[in-house]
Each structure stands twice: as structure tokens, then as C-alpha cells.
Design a protein around this motif. Structure first.
Motif, PDB file in Angstrom:
ATOM      1  N   PRO A  36      -0.528 -12.627  -8.007  1.00  0.00           N
ATOM      2  CA  PRO A  36      -0.783 -11.833  -6.803  1.00  0.00           C
ATOM      3  C   PRO A  36      -0.826 -12.710  -5.555  1.00  0.00           C
ATOM      4  O   PRO A  36      -1.881 -12.942  -4.959  1.00  0.00           O
ATOM      5  N   ILE A  37       0.335 -13.197  -5.168  1.00  0.00           N
ATOM      6  CA  ILE A  37       0.441 -14.078  -4.004  1.00  0.00           C
ATOM      7  C   ILE A  37       1.446 -13.510  -2.998  1.00  0.00           C
ATOM      8  O   ILE A  37       1.137 -13.362  -1.821  1.00  0.00           O
ATOM      9  N   ASP A  38       2.633 -13.192  -3.480  1.00  0.00           N
ATOM     10  CA  ASP A  38       3.710 -12.754  -2.592  1.00  0.00           C
ATOM     11  C   ASP A  38       3.679 -11.260  -2.292  1.00  0.00           C
ATOM     12  O   ASP A  38       4.222 -10.805  -1.289  1.00  0.00           O
ATOM     13  N   GLY A  39       3.075 -10.478  -3.184  1.00  0.00           N
ATOM     14  CA  GLY A  39       3.078  -9.037  -3.004  1.00  0.00           C
ATOM     15  C   GLY A  39       4.409  -8.411  -3.387  1.00  0.00           C
ATOM     16  O   GLY A  39       5.312  -9.073  -3.918  1.00  0.00           O
ATOM     17  N   ILE A  40       4.537  -7.117  -3.120  1.00  0.00           N
ATOM     18  CA  ILE A  40       5.737  -6.352  -3.467  1.00  0.00           C
ATOM     19  C   ILE A  40       6.192  -5.590  -2.220  1.00  0.00           C
ATOM     20  O   ILE A  40       5.382  -4.932  -1.561  1.00  0.00           O
ATOM     21  N   PRO A  41       7.490  -5.656  -1.887  1.00  0.00           N
ATOM     22  CA  PRO A  41       7.963  -4.890  -0.733  1.00  0.00           C
ATOM     23  C   PRO A  41       7.794  -3.390  -0.962  1.00  0.00           C
ATOM     24  O   PRO A  41       8.034  -2.890  -2.060  1.00  0.00           O
ATOM     25  N   HIS A  42       7.372  -2.683   0.071  1.00  0.00           N
ATOM     26  CA  HIS A  42       7.087  -1.256  -0.051  1.00  0.00           C
ATOM     27  C   HIS A  42       7.317  -0.585   1.290  1.00  0.00           C
ATOM     28  O   HIS A  42       7.599  -1.258   2.302  1.00  0.00           O
ATOM     29  N   MET A  43       7.165   0.715   1.328  1.00  0.00           N
ATOM     30  CA  MET A  43       7.222   1.483   2.576  1.00  0.00           C
ATOM     31  C   MET A  43       5.981   2.361   2.671  1.00  0.00           C
ATOM     32  O   MET A  43       5.760   3.218   1.800  1.00  0.00           O
ATOM     33  N   ASN A  44       5.173   2.110   3.674  1.00  0.00           N
ATOM     34  CA  ASN A  44       4.039   2.967   4.043  1.00  0.00           C
ATOM     35  C   ASN A  44       2.889   2.979   3.035  1.00  0.00           C
ATOM     36  O   ASN A  44       1.982   3.808   3.148  1.00  0.00           O
ATOM     37  N   LEU A  45       2.889   2.071   2.081  1.00  0.00           N
ATOM     38  CA  LEU A  45       1.768   1.999   1.151  1.00  0.00           C
ATOM     39  C   LEU A  45       0.486   1.633   1.897  1.00  0.00           C
ATOM     40  O   LEU A  45      -0.596   2.179   1.620  1.00  0.00           O
ATOM     41  N   ASP A  46       0.608   0.708   2.847  1.00  0.00           N
ATOM     42  CA  ASP A  46      -0.557   0.301   3.633  1.00  0.00           C
ATOM     43  C   ASP A  46      -1.044   1.424   4.538  1.00  0.00           C
ATOM     44  O   ASP A  46      -2.248   1.647   4.691  1.00  0.00           O
ATOM     45  N   LEU A  47      -0.116   2.172   5.116  1.00  0.00           N
ATOM     46  CA  LEU A  47      -0.485   3.295   5.977  1.00  0.00           C
ATOM     47  C   LEU A  47      -1.209   4.373   5.182  1.00  0.00           C
ATOM     48  O   LEU A  47      -2.202   4.952   5.637  1.00  0.00           O
TER      49      LEU A  47
END
Length: 479
Positions: free
Chosen positions: A457-468
């Protein structure tokens, strides 16, 4: 000493005996439930959400719209050891599967499970100042994520139906359109087994098996979502028990209850037991403890599958919404009393399968499907919102000439393929299409490989709007 300093010292003394300042001021835990209709990707959603939270301190650019990250207030996020209350969500094995070569998606989960993360952060505003004066300046929120099948919410309407009413409504659906062909074997069984025949455990088991096979084929092969009872699709520990060995029978209008000793009476008894021993306990033991909820919907899949499946998805969403309507006298209020889910987010998934210019339409289409503007969202109901997201970005954007016109497409590598492929979905409407605009059903939506993922768990995973999405759901608890 100034007046402010004296007030601060008094507050410090008052809080000295509090075991957890964060619990006193904000609450130390929040239960976020995640569910979804078939093919919506809830297992991937939870896996990506956990991995990106754990990675956010190292790569804050992955979750900038989660304000505690974007404002630099995140101190740490770590997994909490599993408890014996529920099976642990298989995050570790899921991320390992996604990080293998060739990469693959994790298997979908079929029962309830959970996973917990402690999020250590610096509160904003006055609270952060007070905590800084009297202690470390940090607070901890324990985020408990609960995963459960969306089909379970489709069982809530059963609680207000008699067996006879449910049978009539269910068989009306079975005999309509594409479902009639999928349910052919079960409907043939019904023609030889009227509800008035003598009760038979063997016949009940055979009826259940045929009806269950119809439900699974309707879901897996055709994309239908409104399928009751929900536990028939993935029974888990209930598999093989007499409790679930029932199915709808042909019961004429005007017949409220089958006669004692008949096949119909046996089915009715098990239907009522299922409601009492399976449906109601889920709401009493689990649902009443949820404070935030995500409902994932494969809007794109429903749209491309054609009008019948799209309308069916809308029917399923109507049933799911009943679990968040707390009006006086409603089913959910009678079940939960004063317990409430505070926020619900409906999310259209697989936003990476459409070009950027179409993604807002996915969210707008889902908003139209659940009729959110017309929904009675007064204080007794949960606050609701809608978004479009991709838990994992598995495509890139490109253009292609089709019929002499240059159009935007997405490009990805289908699972099991050696080459990348382009995918064009056409125009995604912002509202449900008019009857004359429906085209031929298209079910072969490609499943693209996940991108390269580091299991750590260092680089993360590309996503769309998961944080929002996460900021809407729990941002107030991290402020």
C-alpha cells in the motif's frame, strides 16, 4: 493568563478524564456499508478503497478530493485486526490477485463480511486547535466497511406481502418478455404441480432448485436485477436447508391462503419462516448498525442490455430505496425504530468504460432512474446523492473513425487477451431513452485487465471519484 487561556485550561481539565477526545467531540467510529446490484463491482470498490486509503499518506495525489488527504491532515491509516463478529473481507488476497501477472479481478463476494481501518488525522478549525493545546493534536476515526449482497435489500418488500400475493406478482414477471424463456423449465413444473396438490418435501426441493436456476440464469446470462428472494442466488450457510426450499406457485386471485396440508401451504410456511428467520434478523442485527451506505449500480451494463433489463434495474432500485425511507408507518421504521442511516450514495460504476465527455451522463442517468429530484428527502429520510465513478481505471482514451466521423473511444486490454482493444459505447443519455430509441441489446461489455498494481500500500490504484465519494460519506467525521 488571558481569558482564552483560562478557558482553554478549564476545558483541558474537563477533558482530562475522557478516554478519547475524538470520541467525545466527533465519535470514534463510523460503519460504512457497501452493496451493489449484480456486476456493479462492489468487491473491487472495497478493495480499491482500502488500498488507496492505506496508500494515501505515501501518494496523496491518489485521493486529493478526500479533504483530510487533500488538506494534508492525514497522519496514518492502518488495518485493524479482524474480529469474530463477521468474516473478514478478503482485501489481502484480492489485491494479490489484481497484482499478479497476468492481472485478474478478484472473485465476487457472496456473503456479509467486514474490514476496519483506523484513520489518524489532525482535525480542522477550532477542534484541531483545542486538541493541539491539550494533547497530541490528533484524532482517530475507526472506519468499519461492511460488504453485503445488494440482493438482500430486495427482500424487504416481502415483509409486507403474503405468500399468495408474492407468488402472483412474481409469476407475472416470470411470464413476461425474456424472463418467460429463461423460466421455461420452472413454468413447465408449475403446470404439473398446482398449489392444491398434497404437500411434498421432494416436490418443494425440486421446485426450489428449478426456480433458483432460473434466477441465476436471469442474473448471470441476461443481467436482470430484480430477483427475489435475494438469498436464493447465493445462499451461503443457508444452502440445503428446508428454510429456503420454497418457490412461487400459481395461486388464483381471491385465494388468500392455500388450504392446510397442500403443496401451497408447505410453501407458504417456509416463505413466512424465511421472512422471520432470514430477512428480519438481517435488519435487526446488521442494517440497523449502518450509518453510511453506498449502493453501486452498473448503469452502463443495464443500458446496453436493452430496455427490458434497464426497466428491471429501475424496478430493483425502487425496491432498494424502501430501505432508506423512514416515513412514519413504513416497513423500515417498524423494523429499526429510531435507528437511521444518515447518508446514502448511489454510484454508477465503470465510468472508465466511457470517454470523459460521457461520464457526467452516467451519473445523470442514474439520478433519473431513482427519481431523486422527486424523492421525498425530508428529515426522516437518509440524505442521498448520486455520482459516477470507476473503482479502478483500466482504460485510456483514444479516438476512432466510425462511419466517417471521428469519435472518442476507450482502449484497454481484455482479460485473457494479448492485445489491446477499443470500445465504443455510443452516446450515453442523461435520461432513460424513449421507447423508440432503444437499440438491440448488447451484453458483451469487455472486461479489461486491471492496471499494474503494487501489492504494497504505497502507490495506490488509479481511480475516478473514489475520493469524492468517500468525502461525501465520511468527510464530516474527518473534519
Amino acid at each position: 493568563m488571558s481569558m482564552f487561556e483560562r478557558a482553554g485550561a478549564g476545558l483541558s481539565d474537563w477533558l482530562a478524564n475522557a478516554p478519547d477526545v475524538a470520541e467525545l467531540v466527533k465519535g470514534s467510529a463510523v460503519n460504512l456499508a457497501v452493496t451493489g446490484l449484480s456486476r456493479a463491482g462492489k468487491t473491487v470498490f472495497i478493495t480499491s478503497l482500502v488500498h488507496n486509503l492505506l496508500s494515501a499518506l505515501h501518494q496523496p495525489h491518489r485521493m486529493p478530493l478526500l479533504k483530510v488527504v487533500g488538506e494534508g491532515r492525514l497522519v496514518a491509516a492502518k488495518l485493524v485486526p479482524g474480529t469474530i463478529a463477521l468474516p473478514r473481507f478478503p482485501y489481502e488476497s484480492n489485491i494479490e490477485r489484481m497484482a499478479t501477472s497476468p492481472a485478474d479481478w478478484p472473485a465476487r463476494t457472496t456473503d456479509i463480511s467486514d474490514i476496519e481501518i483506523d484513520i489518524r488525522f489532525v482535525p480542522s478549525g477550532a477542534l484541531g486547535f483545542v486538541l493541539g493545546r491539550i494533547g497530541s493534536g490528533m484524532a482517530t476515526l475507526r472506519l468499519r466497511i461492511i460488504d453485503y449482497p445488494g440482493e438482500w435489500l430486495l427482500d424487504l418488500p416481502l415483509l409486507s406481502q403474503s405468500y399468495a400475493d408474492w407468488s402472483r406478482a412474481t409469476l407475472k414477471l416470470c411470464r413476461n418478455g425474456l424472463r418467460a424463456e429463461v423460466a421455461r423449465d420452472y413454468l413447465a413444473f408449475l403446470s404439473d404441480h398446482p398449489h392444491t396438490t398434497p404437500a411434498s418435501d421432494d416436490d418443494a426441493r425440486r421446485a426450489h432448485e428449478l426456480y433458483r436456476d432460473y434466477l441465476r440464469a436471469a442474473r448471470d446470462e441476461h443481467g436482470f436485477s430484480f430477483l427475489q428472494p435475494g438469498r436464493f442466488l447465493d445462499p451461503g450457510a443457508l444452502a440445503g436447508r428446508d428454510l429456503i426450499c420454497f418457490a412461487p406457485l400459481d395461486i388464483p386471485e381471491g385465494v388468500y391462503r392455500p388450504a392446510d396440508g397442500t403443496f401451497g401451504a408447505l410453501m407458504e410456511r417456509r416463505f413466512e419462516a424465511y421472512k422471520a428467520e432470514v430477512v428480519t434478523p438481517f435488519y435487526h442485527r446488521h442494517f440497523r448498525n449502518f450509518s453510511r451506505q453506498v449502493v453501486l449500480v452498473d448503469v452502463l451494463g443495464a443500458l446496453l442490455a436493452g430496455r427490458e433489463v434497464f426497466d428491471d434495474t429501475q424496478h430493483a432500485l425502487d425496491a432498494i430505496l424502501e430501505s432508506f425511507r423512514y416515513g412514519r408507518g413504513g416497513i423500515i421504521s417498524r423494523l429499526l425504530g429510531n435507528a437511521r442511516i444518515e447518508k446514502v450514495l448511489f454510484a454508477a460504476t465503470k465510468a472508465d468504460h466511457v470517454p470523459d465527455v460521457q461520464r457526467d451522463h452516467l451519473g445523470s442517468l442514474l439520478r433519473s432512474m431513482i427519481a431523486l429530484p422527486a424523492l421525498d428527502v425530508r428529515s426522516q429520510n437518509a440524505a442521498m446523492d448520486v455520482t459516477a465513478l470507476a473503482s479502478v481505471i483500466s482504460t485510456e482514451e483514444d479516438t476512432q473513425e466510425i462511419d466517417g466521423q471521428r469519435v472518442q473511444v476507450v482502449v484497454g486490454k481484455p482479460v485473457g487477451s494479448e492485445t489491446r482493444a477499443k470500445f465504443f459505447v455510443g452516446n450515453v443519455p442523461a435520461k432513460p431513452p424513449r421507447p423508440e430509441l432503444w437499440g438491440k441489446p448488447f451484453l458483451n461489455i469487455p472486461v479489461f485487465e486491471p492496471p499494474a498494481i503494487d501489492v504494497s500500500p504505497i502507490d495506490g490504484i488509479p481511480h475516478m471519484n473514489l475520493d469524492l465519494a468517500l468525502d461525501y460519506l465520511i468527510g464530516d467525521r474527518l473534519s
